[in-house]
Design a protein around this motif. Structure first.
Motif, PDB file in Angstrom:
ATOM      1  N   LEU A 354     -39.914   2.116 -14.147  1.00 55.20           N
ATOM      2  CA  LEU A 354     -40.891   2.669 -14.862  1.00 55.20           C
ATOM      3  C   LEU A 354     -40.835   4.331 -14.805  1.00 55.20           C
ATOM      4  CD1 LEU A 354     -43.424   2.136 -16.434  1.00 55.20           C
ATOM      5  CD2 LEU A 354     -44.557   1.961 -13.925  1.00 55.20           C
ATOM      6  N   GLY A 355     -40.513   4.889 -13.774  1.00 56.05           N
ATOM      7  CA  GLY A 355     -40.643   6.637 -13.798  1.00 56.05           C
ATOM      8  C   GLY A 355     -39.348   6.854 -14.575  1.00 56.05           C
ATOM      9  N   VAL A 356     -38.252   6.182 -14.734  1.00 53.00           N
ATOM     10  CA  VAL A 356     -37.084   6.695 -15.353  1.00 53.00           C
ATOM     11  C   VAL A 356     -37.543   6.474 -16.756  1.00 53.00           C
ATOM     12  CG1 VAL A 356     -34.696   6.097 -16.093  1.00 53.00           C
ATOM     13  CG2 VAL A 356     -35.184   6.183 -13.710  1.00 53.00           C
ATOM     14  N   SER A 357     -38.036   5.499 -17.252  1.00 49.68           N
ATOM     15  CA  SER A 357     -38.466   5.291 -18.723  1.00 49.68           C
ATOM     16  C   SER A 357     -39.349   6.389 -19.012  1.00 49.68           C
ATOM     17  CB  SER A 357     -39.102   3.602 -18.817  1.00 49.68           C
ATOM     18  OG  SER A 357     -40.214   3.683 -18.128  1.00 49.68           O
ATOM     19  N   THR A 358     -40.304   6.795 -18.071  1.00 47.96           N
ATOM     20  CA  THR A 358     -41.409   7.684 -18.533  1.00 47.96           C
ATOM     21  C   THR A 358     -40.550   9.116 -18.825  1.00 47.96           C
ATOM     22  OG1 THR A 358     -42.965   6.692 -17.464  1.00 47.96           O
ATOM     23  CG2 THR A 358     -43.502   8.859 -17.859  1.00 47.96           C
ATOM     24  N   LEU A 359     -39.732   9.572 -17.823  1.00 50.10           N
ATOM     25  CA  LEU A 359     -38.968  10.652 -18.091  1.00 50.10           C
ATOM     26  C   LEU A 359     -37.891  10.634 -19.327  1.00 50.10           C
ATOM     27  CD1 LEU A 359     -37.695  11.210 -14.286  1.00 50.10           C
ATOM     28  CD2 LEU A 359     -39.652  12.363 -15.499  1.00 50.10           C
ATOM     29  N   PHE A 360     -37.443   9.339 -19.476  1.00 54.53           N
ATOM     30  CA  PHE A 360     -36.669   9.333 -20.712  1.00 54.53           C
ATOM     31  C   PHE A 360     -37.482   9.604 -21.780  1.00 54.53           C
ATOM     32  CE2 PHE A 360     -34.720   6.589 -23.903  1.00 54.53           C
ATOM     33  CZ  PHE A 360     -33.589   7.364 -24.257  1.00 54.53           C
ATOM     34  N   ALA A 361     -38.591   8.832 -21.972  1.00 55.44           N
ATOM     35  CA  ALA A 361     -39.446   8.962 -23.129  1.00 55.44           C
ATOM     36  C   ALA A 361     -39.888  10.488 -23.476  1.00 55.44           C
ATOM     37  CB  ALA A 361     -40.790   8.203 -23.059  1.00 55.44           C
ATOM     38  N   GLY A 362     -39.985  11.258 -22.443  1.00 53.70           N
ATOM     39  CA  GLY A 362     -40.519  12.707 -22.808  1.00 53.70           C
ATOM     40  C   GLY A 362     -39.463  13.370 -23.237  1.00 53.70           C
ATOM     41  N   PHE A 363     -38.205  13.251 -22.573  1.00 52.08           N
ATOM     42  CA  PHE A 363     -36.819  13.704 -23.105  1.00 52.08           C
ATOM     43  C   PHE A 363     -36.693  13.346 -24.663  1.00 52.08           C
ATOM     44  CE2 PHE A 363     -32.473  13.562 -23.979  1.00 52.08           C
ATOM     45  CZ  PHE A 363     -32.019  15.060 -23.646  1.00 52.08           C
ATOM     46  N   LEU A 364     -36.872  12.190 -24.829  1.00 52.03           N
ATOM     47  CA  LEU A 364     -36.550  11.623 -26.267  1.00 52.03           C
ATOM     48  C   LEU A 364     -37.849  12.435 -27.195  1.00 52.03           C
ATOM     49  CD1 LEU A 364     -34.756   9.409 -27.536  1.00 52.03           C
ATOM     50  CD2 LEU A 364     -36.812   8.084 -27.385  1.00 52.03           C
ATOM     51  N   GLY A 365     -38.907  12.626 -26.663  1.00 54.26           N
ATOM     52  CA  GLY A 365     -39.920  13.310 -27.492  1.00 54.26           C
ATOM     53  C   GLY A 365     -39.382  14.814 -28.071  1.00 54.26           C
ATOM     54  N   PHE A 367     -36.194  15.797 -27.971  1.00 53.00           N
ATOM     55  CA  PHE A 367     -34.792  15.515 -28.517  1.00 53.00           C
ATOM     56  C   PHE A 367     -35.071  15.284 -29.876  1.00 53.00           C
ATOM     57  CE2 PHE A 367     -30.798  13.559 -29.955  1.00 53.00           C
ATOM     58  CZ  PHE A 367     -29.992  14.284 -29.428  1.00 53.00           C
ATOM     59  N   LEU A 368     -36.123  14.429 -30.087  1.00 55.79           N
ATOM     60  CA  LEU A 368     -36.192  14.061 -31.614  1.00 55.79           C
ATOM     61  C   LEU A 368     -37.371  14.685 -32.109  1.00 55.79           C
ATOM     62  CD1 LEU A 368     -35.813  10.018 -31.146  1.00 55.79           C
ATOM     63  CD2 LEU A 368     -33.952  11.811 -31.972  1.00 55.79           C
ATOM     64  N   GLY A 369     -38.450  15.039 -31.397  1.00 59.69           N
ATOM     65  CA  GLY A 369     -39.387  15.764 -31.835  1.00 59.69           C
ATOM     66  C   GLY A 369     -39.593  17.279 -31.995  1.00 59.69           C
ATOM     67  N   GLY A 370     -38.771  17.895 -30.922  1.00 61.86           N
ATOM     68  CA  GLY A 370     -38.653  19.264 -30.946  1.00 61.86           C
ATOM     69  C   GLY A 370     -39.897  20.098 -30.231  1.00 61.86           C
ATOM     70  N   ALA A 371     -40.493  19.518 -29.617  1.00 60.48           N
ATOM     71  CA  ALA A 371     -41.749  20.178 -29.134  1.00 60.48           C
ATOM     72  C   ALA A 371     -42.318  19.712 -27.897  1.00 60.48           C
ATOM     73  CB  ALA A 371     -42.777  20.492 -30.004  1.00 60.48           C
ATOM     74  N   ALA A 372     -42.725  20.120 -26.823  1.00 63.34           N
ATOM     75  CA  ALA A 372     -43.534  19.616 -25.697  1.00 63.34           C
ATOM     76  C   ALA A 372     -44.563  18.726 -26.178  1.00 63.34           C
ATOM     77  CB  ALA A 372     -43.837  20.761 -24.797  1.00 63.34           C
ATOM     78  N   TYR A 373     -45.391  19.161 -27.329  1.00 60.63           N
ATOM     79  CA  TYR A 373     -46.411  18.516 -27.678  1.00 60.63           C
ATOM     80  C   TYR A 373     -46.370  17.103 -27.937  1.00 60.63           C
ATOM     81  CZ  TYR A 373     -48.663  23.125 -27.647  1.00 60.63           C
ATOM     82  OH  TYR A 373     -49.106  24.437 -27.468  1.00 60.63           O
ATOM     83  N   VAL A 374     -45.090  16.789 -28.749  1.00 60.52           N
ATOM     84  CA  VAL A 374     -44.675  15.539 -29.300  1.00 60.52           C
ATOM     85  C   VAL A 374     -44.155  14.707 -27.964  1.00 60.52           C
ATOM     86  CG1 VAL A 374     -42.836  14.258 -30.630  1.00 60.52           C
ATOM     87  CG2 VAL A 374     -43.893  16.371 -31.240  1.00 60.52           C
ATOM     88  N   SER A 375     -43.342  15.484 -26.932  1.00 60.57           N
ATOM     89  CA  SER A 375     -42.802  14.929 -25.931  1.00 60.57           C
ATOM     90  C   SER A 375     -43.678  14.322 -24.941  1.00 60.57           C
ATOM     91  CB  SER A 375     -41.905  15.658 -25.035  1.00 60.57           C
ATOM     92  OG  SER A 375     -42.629  16.726 -24.585  1.00 60.57           O
ATOM     93  N   LEU A 376     -44.985  14.874 -24.872  1.00 61.98           N
ATOM     94  CA  LEU A 376     -46.163  14.564 -23.884  1.00 61.98           C
ATOM     95  C   LEU A 376     -46.819  13.219 -24.529  1.00 61.98           C
ATOM     96  CD1 LEU A 376     -47.581  17.896 -22.914  1.00 61.98           C
ATOM     97  CD2 LEU A 376     -46.066  16.619 -21.759  1.00 61.98           C
ATOM     98  N   MET A 411     -34.382  22.324 -22.275  1.00 64.11           N
ATOM     99  CA  MET A 411     -32.901  21.812 -21.953  1.00 64.11           C
ATOM    100  C   MET A 411     -32.445  21.435 -23.473  1.00 64.11           C
ATOM    101  SD  MET A 411     -33.416  19.568 -18.656  1.00 64.11           S
ATOM    102  CE  MET A 411     -33.597  20.255 -17.053  1.00 64.11           C
ATOM    103  N   VAL A 412     -33.223  21.202 -24.505  1.00 64.64           N
ATOM    104  CA  VAL A 412     -33.066  20.986 -25.793  1.00 64.64           C
ATOM    105  C   VAL A 412     -32.666  22.096 -26.659  1.00 64.64           C
ATOM    106  CG1 VAL A 412     -33.437  19.474 -27.763  1.00 64.64           C
ATOM    107  CG2 VAL A 412     -34.113  18.689 -25.515  1.00 64.64           C
ATOM    108  N   PRO A 413     -31.641  22.353 -27.368  1.00 63.30           N
ATOM    109  CA  PRO A 413     -31.376  23.590 -28.102  1.00 63.30           C
ATOM    110  C   PRO A 413     -32.197  23.806 -29.072  1.00 63.30           C
ATOM    111  CG  PRO A 413     -29.118  22.612 -27.413  1.00 63.30           C
ATOM    112  CD  PRO A 413     -30.164  21.654 -27.004  1.00 63.30           C
ATOM    113  N   TRP A 414     -32.764  22.676 -29.888  1.00 63.57           N
ATOM    114  CA  TRP A 414     -33.507  22.819 -30.981  1.00 63.57           C
ATOM    115  C   TRP A 414     -35.029  22.600 -30.790  1.00 63.57           C
ATOM    116  CZ3 TRP A 414     -29.381  19.535 -30.290  1.00 63.57           C
ATOM    117  CH2 TRP A 414     -29.917  18.021 -29.899  1.00 63.57           C
ATOM    118  N   SER A 415     -35.146  22.596 -29.680  1.00 59.98           N
ATOM    119  CA  SER A 415     -36.830  22.247 -29.271  1.00 59.98           C
ATOM    120  C   SER A 415     -37.577  23.558 -29.441  1.00 59.98           C
ATOM    121  CB  SER A 415     -37.042  21.501 -28.011  1.00 59.98           C
ATOM    122  OG  SER A 415     -36.576  22.477 -26.956  1.00 59.98           O
TER     123      SER A 415
END
Length: 470
Positions: A354-365, A367-376, A411-415
């Motif tokens: 569950l912890g890994v899935s939350t961390l991955f979902a945040g990173f995905l936000g 990676f794909l959304g380009g902003a901390a607001y999206v990742s949260l 960590m994401v170059p385009w965020s």
């Protein structure tokens, strides 16, 4: 986040194919053709829209998804504009050069890296903004590090690590407040929960930079620092009064005044200081709000560090952020994020997963959304159901959401964070990435805590309410 479900939901195979296609486009444009990543993200829009049309979604809904995604990041855009103006006037007004000068005079090469980490951490805790910290103290640390002859990527790593301490822990940070709100956790309880992971990460990071500083002590010759100080004395007026604008901005932000007007006030003070103390003409001082600083090519490495700033310098960053946010909105409206959420919910059937899935979902936000607001948003919403089903306290959700969402942003170059840090400090994301030790430690400890059952609190029996940490 508002959604417009397509006629059909994409399957996991479609999501994987889309991810591979986007990564391939980014690699082709950036690595092979050496084109700006902006064009790769724009091309990725059409990949996602193609999937949306195949799923039966009309273009009007997809355009609404783009604008909704961009809307979630407009606060960051305003901060970027304000910080750009502040950097420009603080360069022309001599504020940053004075911070560099006094830093060189009191610091030693042996203790510089841990000192830079601590200074940026204190600044970010007091102000609640990683962007503002990097735009002021971060740039100053780069100048001091250059004066000592320390490699700039590791200096950038120390500054960014410190900047994200406050972005993650400060009660003044927008991401901290937003995460507590999204997870329905009290702000103080959220911060206390994060400290269980962040406190050991802070200590270990300090020790790592301390050891690294000893390793680079041979690179930092004091005569090089003295030469840099002499150059600064010959180019700018030096005096403690030059630090007043920095103290005013930090003080107002610590008193919880809104960041954008406070940063704009700091930029205006830079204009005043440029006129009063640097003998800059009125028009040129005002012009630095937009065009930044343009120093002569006689300061060596300091030229590239001081020759920056202005609102215009942020345009490329802003465009990239808007494109990334639009891509995240398309991912949401086409159901791509929903498919990922469903699969993560089925996979994460233990507290560790569950912890890994939350961390991955945040990173995905990011990676794909380009902003901390999206990742949260993605981290808190995608995995929240599983926390409730397992009876795990929402404080654990908020802690993992902040780690996966906020910490992974640079960590994401385009965020927005990655682009800002690289552009402001003049060091590429992939160059400073190996030195983000605080970030890696927070992620690693979050995973270890999940599998080891450390600080994995359970909800009470009465309605699953979150108990206080007091």
């Amino acid at each position: 986040m508002q959604t417009y479900p397509p006629v059909r939901q994409p399957g996991l195979v479609h999501v994987w194919l889309l991810a591979v296609a986007i990564i391939g486009v980014i690699f082709l444009f950036v690595q092979h053709w050496a084109l700006p990543i902006h064009l790769a993200l724009l091309a990725s829009w059409f990949l996602v829209m193609g999937l949306g049309r195949w799923l039966g979604l009309d273009y009007a809904s997809m355009q609404k998804g783009i604008t909704t995604g961009i809307h979630h990041g407009m606060d960051a855009v305003l901060v970027l504009i304000a910080v750009g103006a502040l950097i420009g006037t603080w360069m022309v007004g001599g504020i940053v050069p004075n911070i560099i000068y006094y830093g060189l005079s009191v610091m030693s090469p042996d203790w510089f890296l841990p000192g830079a980490f601590v200074i940026c951490a204190i600044t970010s805790l007091a102000t609640g903004t990683s962007f503002g910290t990097i735009g002021t103290a971060g740039i100053a640390m780069m100048g001091i590090g250059a004066g000592f002859g320390i490699p700039l990527p590791i200096v950038a790593g120390a500054a960014i690590c410190g900047a994200y301490v406050g972005d993650k822990l400060s009660p003044l940070s927008d991401t901290t407040v937003m995460t507590a709100s999204l997870c329905e956790v009290g702000l103080v309880d959220h911060i206390k929960s994060m400290l269980t992971v962040s406190a050991p990460a802070l200590l270990i990071t300090f020790l790592l930079f301390l050891f690294a500083g000893w390793h680079y002590q041979g690179a930092g010759e004091l005569n090089q620092a003295q030469q840099a100080m002499a150059v600064l004395e010959g180019s700018f007026s030096i005096g403690w009064v030059m630090l007043v604008p920095a103290l005013v901005v930090v003080g107002l932000l610590a008193m919880r005044y809104p960041s954008v007007p406070v940063i704009c006030l700091g930029a205006l003070l830079g204009v005043v200081w440029a006129i009063l103390f640097q003998q800059q003409p009125l028009v040129e001082a005002i012009s630095s709000l937009y065009g930044g600083n343009r120093v002569e090519e006689g300061l060596g490495l300091l030229s590239s560090l001081l020759n920056r700033g202005g609102m215009a310098s942020m345009f490329e960053v802003i465009i990239l952020v808007l494109l990334a946010l639009g891509l995240g909105g398309l991912m949401e409206v086409t159901g791509v994020l929903g498919t990922i959420a469903n699969r993560l919910q089925r996979w994460a059937h233990t507290p560790g997963r569950l912890g890994v899935s939350t961390l991955f979902a945040g990173f995905l936000g990011n990676f794909l959304g380009g902003a901390a607001y999206v990742s949260l948003i993605t981290a808190s919403t995608i995995t929240r159901t599983n926390y409730e089903a397992m009876g795990i306290d929402r404080r654990v959700l908020s802690r993992n959401t902040e780690a996966g969402g906020t910490i992974t942003t640079p960590m994401v170059p385009w965020s927005d964070g990655g682009v800002f840090m690289a552009g402001t400090l003049g060091v590429a994301t992939m160059t400073y990435l190996p030195y983000l030790w605080y970030h890696f430690l927070v992620l690693a400890l979050s995973v270890i805590y999940g599998f080891a059952g450390i600080a994995m609190w359970r909800t009470t029996e009465t309605g699953g309410r979150t108990p206080s940490l007091d």
